[in-house]
Design a protein around this motif. Structure first.
Motif, PDB file in Angstrom:
ATOM      1  N   SER A  43       0.829  -1.210   0.000  1.00 25.63           N
ATOM      2  CA  SER A  43       0.000   0.000   0.000  1.00 25.63           C
ATOM      3  C   SER A  43       0.859   1.254   0.000  1.00 25.63           C
ATOM      4  O   SER A  43       2.074   1.205   0.182  1.00 25.63           O
ATOM      5  CB  SER A  43      -0.902   0.003   1.229  1.00 25.63           C
ATOM      6  N   SER A  44       0.206   2.373  -0.171  1.00 26.49           N
ATOM      7  CA  SER A  44       0.924   3.651  -0.148  1.00 26.49           C
ATOM      8  C   SER A  44       1.490   3.927   1.243  1.00 26.49           C
ATOM      9  O   SER A  44       2.542   4.563   1.376  1.00 26.49           O
ATOM     10  CB  SER A  44       0.025   4.799  -0.608  1.00 26.49           C
ATOM     11  N   GLY A  45       0.812   3.452   2.294  1.00 23.99           N
ATOM     12  CA  GLY A  45       1.340   3.600   3.655  1.00 23.99           C
ATOM     13  C   GLY A  45       2.632   2.834   3.830  1.00 23.99           C
ATOM     14  O   GLY A  45       3.585   3.308   4.457  1.00 23.99           O
ATOM     15  N   TRP A  46       2.669   1.638   3.262  1.00 29.72           N
ATOM     16  CA  TRP A  46       3.889   0.826   3.323  1.00 29.72           C
ATOM     17  C   TRP A  46       5.023   1.520   2.566  1.00 29.72           C
ATOM     18  O   TRP A  46       6.144   1.588   3.045  1.00 29.72           O
ATOM     19  CB  TRP A  46       3.618  -0.562   2.723  1.00 29.72           C
ATOM     20  N   GLU A  47       4.704   2.051   1.393  1.00 27.49           N
ATOM     21  CA  GLU A  47       5.712   2.759   0.598  1.00 27.49           C
ATOM     22  C   GLU A  47       6.228   3.987   1.332  1.00 27.49           C
ATOM     23  O   GLU A  47       7.422   4.271   1.323  1.00 27.49           O
ATOM     24  CB  GLU A  47       5.138   3.166  -0.757  1.00 27.49           C
ATOM     25  N   SER A  48       5.329   4.715   1.987  1.00 23.51           N
ATOM     26  CA  SER A  48       5.746   5.897   2.759  1.00 23.51           C
ATOM     27  C   SER A  48       6.656   5.501   3.908  1.00 23.51           C
ATOM     28  O   SER A  48       7.679   6.152   4.158  1.00 23.51           O
ATOM     29  CB  SER A  48       4.528   6.631   3.306  1.00 23.51           C
ATOM     30  N   GLY A  49       6.284   4.429   4.609  1.00 22.76           N
ATOM     31  CA  GLY A  49       7.120   3.947   5.709  1.00 22.76           C
ATOM     32  C   GLY A  49       8.489   3.517   5.229  1.00 22.76           C
ATOM     33  O   GLY A  49       9.510   3.809   5.854  1.00 22.76           O
ATOM     34  N   LEU A  50       8.519   2.834   4.106  1.00 19.52           N
ATOM     35  CA  LEU A  50       9.785   2.383   3.533  1.00 19.52           C
ATOM     36  C   LEU A  50      10.643   3.573   3.129  1.00 19.52           C
ATOM     37  O   LEU A  50      11.848   3.609   3.404  1.00 19.52           O
ATOM     38  CB  LEU A  50       9.527   1.484   2.319  1.00 19.52           C
ATOM     39  N   THR A  51      10.034   4.550   2.514  1.00 18.53           N
ATOM     40  CA  THR A  51      10.766   5.745   2.081  1.00 18.53           C
ATOM     41  C   THR A  51      11.356   6.483   3.278  1.00 18.53           C
ATOM     42  O   THR A  51      12.518   6.898   3.260  1.00 18.53           O
ATOM     43  CB  THR A  51       9.841   6.683   1.285  1.00 18.53           C
ATOM     44  N   ILE A  52      10.560   6.637   4.323  1.00 17.91           N
ATOM     45  CA  ILE A  52      11.044   7.317   5.526  1.00 17.91           C
ATOM     46  C   ILE A  52      12.172   6.523   6.175  1.00 17.91           C
ATOM     47  O   ILE A  52      13.208   7.080   6.547  1.00 17.91           O
ATOM     48  CB  ILE A  52       9.885   7.560   6.519  1.00 17.91           C
ATOM     49  N   TYR A  53      11.991   5.218   6.299  1.00 15.39           N
ATOM     50  CA  TYR A  53      13.003   4.345   6.901  1.00 15.39           C
ATOM     51  C   TYR A  53      14.317   4.449   6.133  1.00 15.39           C
ATOM     52  O   TYR A  53      15.379   4.656   6.724  1.00 15.39           O
ATOM     53  CB  TYR A  53      12.481   2.906   6.912  1.00 15.39           C
ATOM     54  N   ILE A  54      14.255   4.323   4.822  1.00 15.40           N
ATOM     55  CA  ILE A  54      15.464   4.381   4.005  1.00 15.40           C
ATOM     56  C   ILE A  54      16.106   5.762   4.096  1.00 15.40           C
ATOM     57  O   ILE A  54      17.332   5.884   4.202  1.00 15.40           O
ATOM     58  CB  ILE A  54      15.152   4.011   2.541  1.00 15.40           C
ATOM     59  N   GLY A  55      15.298   6.798   4.072  1.00 16.64           N
ATOM     60  CA  GLY A  55      15.824   8.158   4.164  1.00 16.64           C
ATOM     61  C   GLY A  55      16.557   8.418   5.467  1.00 16.64           C
ATOM     62  O   GLY A  55      17.653   8.985   5.479  1.00 16.64           O
ATOM     63  N   VAL A  56      15.958   7.993   6.572  1.00  9.92           N
ATOM     64  CA  VAL A  56      16.580   8.205   7.884  1.00  9.92           C
ATOM     65  C   VAL A  56      17.889   7.428   8.001  1.00  9.92           C
ATOM     66  O   VAL A  56      18.914   7.965   8.437  1.00  9.92           O
ATOM     67  CB  VAL A  56      15.600   7.825   9.020  1.00  9.92           C
ATOM     68  N   ILE A  57      17.847   6.163   7.601  1.00  9.78           N
ATOM     69  CA  ILE A  57      19.061   5.334   7.686  1.00  9.78           C
ATOM     70  C   ILE A  57      20.169   5.914   6.803  1.00  9.78           C
ATOM     71  O   ILE A  57      21.323   6.030   7.224  1.00  9.78           O
ATOM     72  CB  ILE A  57      18.762   3.869   7.291  1.00  9.78           C
ATOM     73  N   THR A  58      19.819   6.310   5.591  1.00 11.38           N
ATOM     74  CA  THR A  58      20.818   6.885   4.684  1.00 11.38           C
ATOM     75  C   THR A  58      21.384   8.178   5.248  1.00 11.38           C
ATOM     76  O   THR A  58      22.606   8.387   5.229  1.00 11.38           O
ATOM     77  CB  THR A  58      20.191   7.150   3.297  1.00 11.38           C
ATOM     78  N   PHE A  59      20.518   9.035   5.765  1.00 15.22           N
ATOM     79  CA  PHE A  59      20.950  10.303   6.348  1.00 15.22           C
ATOM     80  C   PHE A  59      21.951  10.071   7.480  1.00 15.22           C
ATOM     81  O   PHE A  59      23.020  10.680   7.526  1.00 15.22           O
ATOM     82  CB  PHE A  59      19.716  11.062   6.851  1.00 15.22           C
ATOM     83  N   LEU A  60      21.625   9.165   8.382  1.00 10.39           N
ATOM     84  CA  LEU A  60      22.511   8.900   9.513  1.00 10.39           C
ATOM     85  C   LEU A  60      23.817   8.239   9.077  1.00 10.39           C
ATOM     86  O   LEU A  60      24.896   8.564   9.589  1.00 10.39           O
ATOM     87  CB  LEU A  60      21.798   8.026  10.549  1.00 10.39           C
ATOM     88  N   MET A  61      23.733   7.328   8.118  1.00 14.27           N
ATOM     89  CA  MET A  61      24.943   6.632   7.670  1.00 14.27           C
ATOM     90  C   MET A  61      25.899   7.572   6.951  1.00 14.27           C
ATOM     91  O   MET A  61      27.117   7.409   7.054  1.00 14.27           O
ATOM     92  CB  MET A  61      24.586   5.446   6.765  1.00 14.27           C
ATOM     93  N   VAL A  62      25.376   8.563   6.240  1.00 11.21           N
ATOM     94  CA  VAL A  62      26.246   9.540   5.577  1.00 11.21           C
ATOM     95  C   VAL A  62      27.099  10.260   6.618  1.00 11.21           C
ATOM     96  O   VAL A  62      28.318  10.405   6.454  1.00 11.21           O
ATOM     97  CB  VAL A  62      25.426  10.546   4.743  1.00 11.21           C
ATOM     98  N   PHE A  63      26.481  10.686   7.709  1.00  9.31           N
ATOM     99  CA  PHE A  63      27.243  11.368   8.755  1.00  9.31           C
ATOM    100  C   PHE A  63      28.218  10.420   9.446  1.00  9.31           C
ATOM    101  O   PHE A  63      29.335  10.799   9.787  1.00  9.31           O
ATOM    102  CB  PHE A  63      26.300  12.009   9.779  1.00  9.31           C
ATOM    103  N   LEU A  64      27.811   9.196   9.639  1.00 10.95           N
ATOM    104  CA  LEU A  64      28.681   8.211  10.270  1.00 10.95           C
ATOM    105  C   LEU A  64      29.890   7.916   9.388  1.00 10.95           C
ATOM    106  O   LEU A  64      31.027   7.860   9.868  1.00 10.95           O
ATOM    107  CB  LEU A  64      27.889   6.926  10.539  1.00 10.95           C
ATOM    108  N   ILE A  65      29.668   7.756   8.100  1.00 10.55           N
ATOM    109  CA  ILE A  65      30.768   7.512   7.166  1.00 10.55           C
ATOM    110  C   ILE A  65      31.696   8.720   7.108  1.00 10.55           C
ATOM    111  O   ILE A  65      32.919   8.581   7.130  1.00 10.55           O
ATOM    112  CB  ILE A  65      30.224   7.163   5.768  1.00 10.55           C
ATOM    113  N   GLN A  66      31.118   9.915   7.059  1.00  9.39           N
ATOM    114  CA  GLN A  66      31.937  11.130   7.007  1.00  9.39           C
ATOM    115  C   GLN A  66      32.777  11.274   8.263  1.00  9.39           C
ATOM    116  O   GLN A  66      33.942  11.648   8.199  1.00  9.39           O
ATOM    117  CB  GLN A  66      31.052  12.365   6.824  1.00  9.39           C
ATOM    118  N   ARG A  67      32.201  10.953   9.418  1.00 13.19           N
ATOM    119  CA  ARG A  67      32.949  11.011  10.674  1.00 13.19           C
ATOM    120  C   ARG A  67      34.134  10.059  10.628  1.00 13.19           C
ATOM    121  O   ARG A  67      35.250  10.398  10.990  1.00 13.19           O
ATOM    122  CB  ARG A  67      32.037  10.655  11.849  1.00 13.19           C
TER     123      ARG A  67
END
Length: 128
Positions: A43-67
């Protein structure tokens, strides 16, 4: 202070995230999301959850990798500076080379390129 526990946590997490067990957890999370998608009918709710999950993880990992890269680069600079200081014929002005502009660094690279070609002329490569 917060920085010491945070540094310990980020170091340990980055080490774990780059390990085989970190990869397995990431792979399992993909299967969990796919299973949840099957249950939710993708469903669109599942897609939204997936998008948010991937976005948050990617955002945090970018900072972790840069550190991690910042720390590795800083330790590399310290080691190279130590080698420059310890080498008798080294140019100690190169210790602060990272403070130079890109143009100045290019000029230093050109000087070293010329020195390298002069040394090749003095000591030709063997034809083995």
């Amino acid at each position: 202070m917060l920085s010491q526990p945070l540094e310990i946590f980020t170091h340990r997490f980055a080490k774990w995230a780059g390990s085989a067990s970190g990869f397995v957890v990431a792979l399992l999370s993909v299967f969990v999301w796919l299973g949840a998608g099957e249950v939710c009918g993708f469903s669109s709710g599942w897609e939204s959850g997936l998008t948010i999950y991937i976005g948050v993880i990617t955002f945090l990992m970018v900072f972790l990798i840069q550190r991690g890269q910042n720390k590795e680069l800083a330790t590399l600079h310290v080691k190279l500076n130590e080698l420059i200081v310890a080498t008798r014929h080294a140019d100690n002005r190169l210790i602060n080379v990272k403070e130079l502009s890109e143009k100045e660094i290019s000029e230093v690279q050109e000087i070293h390129r010329k020195i390298g070609t002069e040394e090749e002329d003095i000591h030709p490569k063997s034809k083995v």
